[in-house]
Design an enzyme around this catalytic site. Sequence first.
Site, PDB file in Angstrom:
ATOM      1  N   ASP A   1     -14.514  47.385 -27.554  1.00 50.25           N
ATOM      2  CA  ASP A   1     -15.299  48.190 -28.366  1.00 50.25           C
ATOM      3  C   ASP A   1     -16.471  47.518 -28.836  1.00 50.25           C
ATOM      4  OD1 ASP A   1     -15.364  50.759 -29.688  1.00 50.25           O
ATOM      5  OD2 ASP A   1     -13.826  50.001 -31.286  1.00 50.25           O
TER       6      ASP A   1
ATOM      7  N   ARG B   1      -7.675  49.647 -27.161  1.00 45.62           N
ATOM      8  CA  ARG B   1      -9.170  49.762 -26.208  1.00 45.62           C
ATOM      9  C   ARG B   1      -9.348  48.522 -25.561  1.00 45.62           C
ATOM     10  NH1 ARG B   1     -11.796  51.621 -30.561  1.00 45.62           N
ATOM     11  NH2 ARG B   1     -10.270  53.305 -30.568  1.00 45.62           N
TER      12      ARG B   1
ATOM     13  N   ASP C   1     -19.675  47.952 -31.672  1.00 44.55           N
ATOM     14  CA  ASP C   1     -20.134  48.769 -32.614  1.00 44.55           C
ATOM     15  C   ASP C   1     -21.416  48.170 -33.129  1.00 44.55           C
ATOM     16  OD1 ASP C   1     -18.209  50.722 -32.784  1.00 44.55           O
ATOM     17  OD2 ASP C   1     -16.618  49.305 -33.796  1.00 44.55           O
TER      18      ASP C   1
ATOM     19  N   ARG D   1     -14.503  48.936 -17.984  1.00 40.81           N
ATOM     20  CA  ARG D   1     -13.550  50.056 -17.596  1.00 40.81           C
ATOM     21  C   ARG D   1     -12.921  50.402 -18.882  1.00 40.81           C
ATOM     22  NH1 ARG D   1     -14.694  49.313 -12.504  1.00 40.81           N
ATOM     23  NH2 ARG D   1     -13.943  47.758 -11.179  1.00 40.81           N
TER      24      ARG D   1
HETATM   25  N1  ROI Z   1      -8.005  47.107 -35.613  1.00 43.33           N
HETATM   26  C1  ROI Z   1      -8.105  45.763 -35.538  1.00 43.33           C
HETATM   27  N2  ROI Z   1      -7.598  44.872 -36.059  1.00 43.33           N
HETATM   28  N3  ROI Z   1      -9.367  45.721 -34.694  1.00 43.33           N
HETATM   29  C2  ROI Z   1     -10.395  46.333 -34.265  1.00 43.33           C
HETATM   30  O1  ROI Z   1     -11.185  46.081 -33.394  1.00 43.33           O
HETATM   31  C3  ROI Z   1      -9.906  47.771 -34.285  1.00 43.33           C
HETATM   32  N4  ROI Z   1     -10.625  48.808 -33.771  1.00 43.33           N
HETATM   33  C4  ROI Z   1     -10.006  50.109 -34.090  1.00 43.33           C
HETATM   34  C5  ROI Z   1      -8.999  50.596 -34.872  1.00 43.33           C
HETATM   35  C6  ROI Z   1      -8.194  51.414 -33.835  1.00 43.33           C
HETATM   36  C7  ROI Z   1      -9.583  51.417 -35.789  1.00 43.33           C
HETATM   37  N5  ROI Z   1      -8.382  49.369 -35.073  1.00 43.33           N
HETATM   38  C8  ROI Z   1      -8.501  48.117 -35.058  1.00 43.33           C
HETATM   39  O2  ROI Z   1     -11.075  50.951 -33.427  1.00 43.33           O
END
Ligand code: ROI
Length: 165
Positions: A103, A100, A105, A90
Site C-alpha cells: 500500500d 495487502r 499512500d 501484484r
Molecule cells: N494497519 C496497519 N498497522 N498498517 C497499515 O499499513 C494498515 N493499512 C490499512 C489498514 C487495513 C487500515 N490497516 C493497517 O489499510
Amino acid sequence: MSPAPSRPASLAYIGLGSNLDQPRKQVATALSELDALPLSRVSVASRLYASRPVGPQDQPDFVNAVVALETYLSPLALLDQLQALEQRHRRRRERHWGPRTLDLDVLLFNTTLVAHPRLQVPHPHMHTRAFVLRPLCEIAPHLRLRGQPLEQWLAGLGDDVTPLA
Ligand code: ROI
C-alpha cells in the site's frame, strides 16, 4: 532525478505498508523503487516498523515506513506512479481494510490541499494512525497536522508501533 526543471521540487510524504508476501521485503524493495520514480528521489526514509493491524484483527501484523520524496511530478501524476508500483508488486487486496501486498499512500504534498475524486491530501486518516505518525515523526518531527504537533496526536493513540531490528 534529471533533468532538473527550473522550478523547485515539491516535498511529498509517502506512507508504505505491507502484511502479505514477505512484508519487510515488499517495503524495502518499494523504498528503492520510489527512489527510481521519474523526476523524483527519496530524500529521507524512516526505519521499518512493525504494527498491529488497524481494522480487522484476523490478519498478520504490518510493516510500515514513511519516506520524504522530492518530486517534480504533480500530485495526480505521483498517484499514477504509486498505483503502477503497487501493481508491479501484484497488489492483492482481499477485502476492505484486509491484508495487502503493498500500500502506498500520499500523506502530504507540500502544504497543498488536494480534494479530487482519486486523491485527498493531507491523507484524511493519517492523524489517527500511529503506524503513519510514528515513522513520520522520526523523519519530520517538526511537522504539525491540523495545527497540532505529531507527538501530540501520537500521545492520544495506543502505541503498538515498534521499529524493526
Ligand atoms: N494497519 C496497519 N498497522 N498498517 C497499515 O499499513 C494498515 N493499512 C490499512 C489498514 C487495513 C487500515 N490497516 C493497517 O489499510
